[in-house]
Design an enzyme around this catalytic site. Structure first.
Site, PDB file in Angstrom:
ATOM      1  N   ARG A  91     111.341   3.690  38.255  1.00 23.23           N
ATOM      2  CA  ARG A  91     110.578   4.071  37.070  1.00 23.23           C
ATOM      3  C   ARG A  91     110.161   2.823  36.290  1.00 23.23           C
ATOM      4  NH1 ARG A  91     110.013   9.159  34.737  1.00 23.23           N
ATOM      5  NH2 ARG A  91     108.565   9.007  32.998  1.00 23.23           N
TER       6      ARG A  91
ATOM      7  N   ASN B 249     101.341   9.100  19.868  1.00 20.90           N
ATOM      8  CA  ASN B 249     101.500  10.346  20.609  1.00 20.90           C
ATOM      9  C   ASN B 249     101.513  11.502  19.621  1.00 20.90           C
ATOM     10  OD1 ASN B 249     101.836  12.086  22.753  1.00 20.90           O
ATOM     11  ND2 ASN B 249     103.968  11.530  23.166  1.00 20.90           N
ATOM     12  N   THR B 250     101.206  12.693  20.104  1.00 24.37           N
ATOM     13  CA  THR B 250     101.285  13.892  19.280  1.00 24.37           C
ATOM     14  C   THR B 250     102.398  14.789  19.807  1.00 24.37           C
ATOM     15  OG1 THR B 250      99.639  15.048  20.618  1.00 24.37           O
ATOM     16  CG2 THR B 250      98.842  13.850  18.676  1.00 24.37           C
ATOM     17  N   HIS B 251     102.881  15.656  18.919  1.00 26.14           N
ATOM     18  CA  HIS B 251     103.941  16.599  19.283  1.00 26.14           C
ATOM     19  C   HIS B 251     103.668  17.917  18.578  1.00 26.14           C
ATOM     20  CE1 HIS B 251     107.873  17.946  20.578  1.00 26.14           C
ATOM     21  NE2 HIS B 251     108.126  18.344  19.345  1.00 26.14           N
TER      22      HIS B 251
ATOM     23  N   ASP C 296     108.366   5.177  19.968  1.00 25.09           N
ATOM     24  CA  ASP C 296     109.435   4.198  20.096  1.00 25.09           C
ATOM     25  C   ASP C 296     110.261   4.542  21.334  1.00 25.09           C
ATOM     26  OD1 ASP C 296     110.992   6.369  19.378  1.00 25.09           O
ATOM     27  OD2 ASP C 296     111.654   5.523  17.463  1.00 25.09           O
TER      28      ASP C 296
ATOM     29  N   GLY D  32     112.868   6.364  21.724  1.00 24.09           N
ATOM     30  CA  GLY D  32     113.501   7.668  21.758  1.00 24.09           C
ATOM     31  C   GLY D  32     112.538   8.761  22.189  1.00 24.09           C
TER      32      GLY D  32
ATOM     33  N   ASP E 283     110.310  11.592  20.938  1.00 20.69           N
ATOM     34  CA  ASP E 283     109.636  12.144  19.758  1.00 20.69           C
ATOM     35  C   ASP E 283     110.302  11.684  18.464  1.00 20.69           C
ATOM     36  OD1 ASP E 283     107.981  13.573  21.535  1.00 20.69           O
ATOM     37  OD2 ASP E 283     109.382  15.246  21.599  1.00 20.69           O
TER      38      ASP E 283
END
Length: 206
Positions: free
Chosen positions: A70, A112-114, A146, A148, A150
């Protein structure tokens, strides 16, 4: 952070690319302050890539399965995105977690979106979790990525009411509509105004 010149966006997608299309449409206006310079994906034959190709943009695909580790995939993504010298990297429905090498290269500039009001309901099943918990309002969050899940500094949030007869599908669909508007508006402001991050607080302006 992005300069007063037009900000360069690299957008990463994994599916239909509706958020990408919203950014492309917004960027067609010179006053928006940003333009998409490349689109990448973690899989072939998706509508998000087709949208980019129809817009005449360069595209690239890096599949996790092509790499032994990965970490190797993460470095490959870092390297190809770096070639386009982005001011901001937008994960628009990108379904892979980028790692330390990628984040270090674009420190504080990966968005990013959540589909929830973070820090509530992180993870892959936010609309379902929100319904199961019985909340009366949910929404969407734009955040700086970052290390983590979300967990990064929050740029913007938008609230979406939960209706008594909502299903996961109907709630998620309304969230996505609100999320798209929030993403376009916020990326434009970040590009035009610049931003700073201090003690997890994201502030517009230089």
């Amino acid at each position: 952070m992005p300069s007063p010149a037009v900000a360069r966006l690299v957008v990463l997608v994994s599916g239909a690319g509706t958020n990408l299309q919203a950014l492309l449409d917004a960027a067609a206006e010179p006053s928006y302050g940003a333009r998409v310079v490349a689109v990448g994906a973690d899989r072939d034959d998706i509508e998000g890539l087709a949208r980019a190709e129809r817009a005449g943009l360069p595209t690239f695909v890096r599949k996790v399965s092509q790499f032994e580790t990965r970490e190797g995939w993460d470095r490959a993504m870092r390297d190809i995105v770096s070639r386009f010298e982005p001011d901001l990297v937008v994960l628009a429905g990108f379904m892979k977690l980028v790692g330390e090498d990628f984040l270090a290269a674009f420190d504080g500039r990966v968005l990013n979106t959540h589909p929830a009001l973070l820090p509530a309901f992180p993870g892959m099943h936010a609309p379902s979790d929100a319904l199961a918990y019985g909340v009366k309002a949910s929404g969407a969050t734009l955040f700086v990525v970052d290390g983590g899940v979300d967990s990064g500094p929050i740029v913007a949030q938008v609230t979406v009411p939960v209706e008594p007869d909502d299903t996961v599908e109907t709630l998620h669909e309304r969230i996505k509509v609100a999320e798209r508007t929030m993403l376009v508006d916020s990326v434009g402001r970040l590009a035009r105004e610049g931003f700073t991050i201090t003690d997890r607080k994201v502030r517009f302006g230089r």
